[in-house]
Design a protein around this motif. Structure first.
Motif, short mmCIF file in Angstrom:
data_model
loop_
_atom_site.label_atom_id
_atom_site.label_comp_id
_atom_site.label_asym_id
_atom_site.label_seq_id
_atom_site.Cartn_x
_atom_site.Cartn_y
_atom_site.Cartn_z
N ASN A 107 0.13 4.69 5.42
CA ASN A 107 -0.10 4.55 3.98
C ASN A 107 -1.56 4.72 3.60
O ASN A 107 -1.87 5.09 2.46
N GLU A 130 3.75 2.04 9.55
CA GLU A 130 3.86 2.31 8.11
C GLU A 130 2.56 1.98 7.40
O GLU A 130 2.09 2.74 6.55
N THR A 190 0.81 -1.23 0.00
CA THR A 190 0.00 0.00 0.00
C THR A 190 0.84 1.27 0.00
O THR A 190 0.29 2.36 0.22
N ARG A 191 2.10 1.16 -0.27
CA ARG A 191 3.01 2.31 -0.16
C ARG A 191 2.59 3.47 -1.05
O ARG A 191 2.80 4.64 -0.70
N ASN A 192 2.00 3.17 -2.20
CA ASN A 192 1.60 4.22 -3.13
C ASN A 192 0.09 4.29 -3.31
O ASN A 192 -0.40 4.84 -4.30
N ARG A 218 -2.45 5.87 -1.48
CA ARG A 218 -2.90 6.81 -0.48
C ARG A 218 -4.41 7.01 -0.51
O ARG A 218 -5.00 7.46 0.48
#
Length: 473
Positions: free
Chosen positions: A303, A299, A272-274, A276
């Motif tokens: 995210n 983290e 899920t880092r990108n 949002r």
């Protein structure tokens, strides 16, 4: 239509022949394309003559001309070579005429369909865009008109290939994504009905690579992605794909393989880092999950600040982690922690303090093996005391029953059902307990909804198949 003799050498097309010597060498043409068209038109106008019956028929004329090719006596090798050239050329011309006629029939049918079909092409395309993917493919195979309308990008905005698993491979997915282009909004792939660790789908994790083509041209417009039991699907392979899906709001992954390099929430942080904008997340993993650290939890929470619905199935979650998880997602309305082997229910105790203003409405703890009757009872008593005012549905169903005093298991927990009916009629408690030996028989538990006693079979079935409607949350 007979095919040319494969034993004969390939021959260059002949253009004109002598009627007296039909297999003579070709004469260099000195007329243009219009002359050829006129010659063919004149030939086709002979169709008014009898075809086969009389000596004046076209068929007899063909026979007489071709009979001149057959020598009355053995000729030279040069004569046989010229005869072979003539016969091959004749078959080529017959084949061209046959194919041209078939194309003409299709064009004529298309024109007839266009004139008789009551809808404009734009409206037909709009109708096709409302079909499921399988029905769209069937409609596109009906005629040229439908095929042309079905090629519009908008028809592939919502691709669902879960209903035709055996006929879908990575190449089909690539074609579908390419057709959708910037219109792609949702994508469903894999086999929904596959059991854990086994799939009938031939799709692999590389089928999603087209989403990253051309700097994420298609993936950048994707809003919903559902993946079911793809082969070798782990976070390391999915992470680059999800990095191209910057506008994703709904992600469901059933059958995620736990990697050896990351713990479960670190995997979620990586995935899920990108993402949002993510609002709905559903992850079910294969195998037992490892330990979870506060750093990986932080983290993951950072995210997804807009998360409304969270489902983590088969994750090994401790009470303290759960409290931080629910507290971290401030907009969370729905949470499903089914099949967790570690949840005992002790996280309920501090939940009313750390999540006093939480908008949480739905809590699912289905088939959590270590869930304790005592902890659920304490939570229900806190509901009666006026805590968790936003809660509307709780599910503690378990085919193994709940853990009770002495480490035993009970299928008849002592829940304050009548009090809940009177004081919290807005709360639905789902408590279905079926022993393994009587899964097909009636249950000893019941479902109480808004003060009534009834079976909620539709709800139970939806939850087991991971198809709860999240749009209503």
């Amino acid at each position: 239509m007979d095919a040319p003799n494969p034993k004969r050498p390939y021959l260059a097309p002949l253009v004109t022949y002598s009627i007296e010597n039909p297999f003579s060498l070709p004469i260099a043409p000195d007329f243009n394309q219009s002359n050829i068209d006129m010659t063919i038109s004149s030939f086709l106008s002979l169709s008014d003559l009898p075809l086969f019956s009389s000596p004046l028929s076209i068929g007899c004329s063909f026979d007489r001309v071709l009979d001149k090719v057959i020598p009355s006596a053995a000729g030279t090798s040069r004569d046989e070579f010229d005869q072979d050239r003539f016969l091959d050329r004749t078959l080529q011309l017959a084949s061209l005429l046959y194919k041209s006629t078939k194309r003409c029939i299709r064009k004529r049918a298309t024109l007839q369909n266009s004139s008789s079909w009551p809808l404009l092409p734009e409206l037909t395309t709009k109708v096709f865009s409302m079909l499921d993917t399988k029905s769209l493919m069937q409609a596109s195979a009906c005629c040229t008109l439908f095929n042309k309308c079905a090629m519009d990008r908008v028809c592939y905005s919502h691709i669902d290939l879960t209903t035709a698993v055996e006929d879908v491979d990575n190449g089909v997915v690539c074609v579908m994504i390419h057709r959708a282009g910037k219109e792609l909004r949702s994508l469903k792939l894999g086999s929904i009905s596959s059991s854990a660790g086994f799939t009938t789908s031939s799709l692999t994790r590389s089928c999603l690579t087209p989403l990253t083509f051309n700097h994420g041209f298609a993936g950048g417009h994707l809003r919903s992605l559902h993946l079911y039991h793809l082969r070798m699907m782990d976070c390391e392979s999915l992470s680059p794909v999800l990095s191209a899906c910057l506008n994703l709001t709904d992600l469901k992954i059933v059958g995620l393989i736990q990697g050896s390099r990351y713990n479960p929430l670190e995997q979620l942080g990586l995935l899920t880092r990108n993402c949002r904008l993510l609002e709905h997340l559903f992850i079910e993993i294969y195998g037992a999950a490892g330990l979870i650290t506060d750093s990986s939890l932080l983290e993951f929470v950072d995210n997804c600040p807009n998360l409304i619905s969270l489902s983590l199935l088969c994750f090994m979650l401790k009470g303290a982690i759960l409290q931080k998880l629910i507290k971290g997602f401030r907009q969370l309305k729905y949470i499903n922690l089914s099949k967790s082997p570690e949840i005992s229910g002790c996280f309920f105790r501090g939940l009313e303090l750390c999540c006093k203003d939480s908008p949480l409405e739905t809590l699912i703890l289905r088939n959590c093996y270590t869930l304790e009757e005592r902890e659920v009872l304490l939570f229900l008593n806190s509901l009666l005391a006026g805590d968790f005012k936003s809660i509307r549905l709780i599910d503690v169903s378990n085919v193994n029953g709940l853990v009770c005093d002495g480490g035993n298991r009970t299928f008849e927990p002592r829940f304050p059902i009548e009090e809940l009916k009177k004081q919290r009629s807005d709360v639905t408690l789902v408590a279905i307990f079926e022993s393994q030996s009587s899964l097909s028989s009636s249950s000893s538990g019941e479902v109480y909804s808004d003060g009534t006693s009834s079976w909620s079979s539709d709800y139970s079935r939806e939850e087991e198949e991971h198809d709860i409607d999240l749009d209503s949350i």
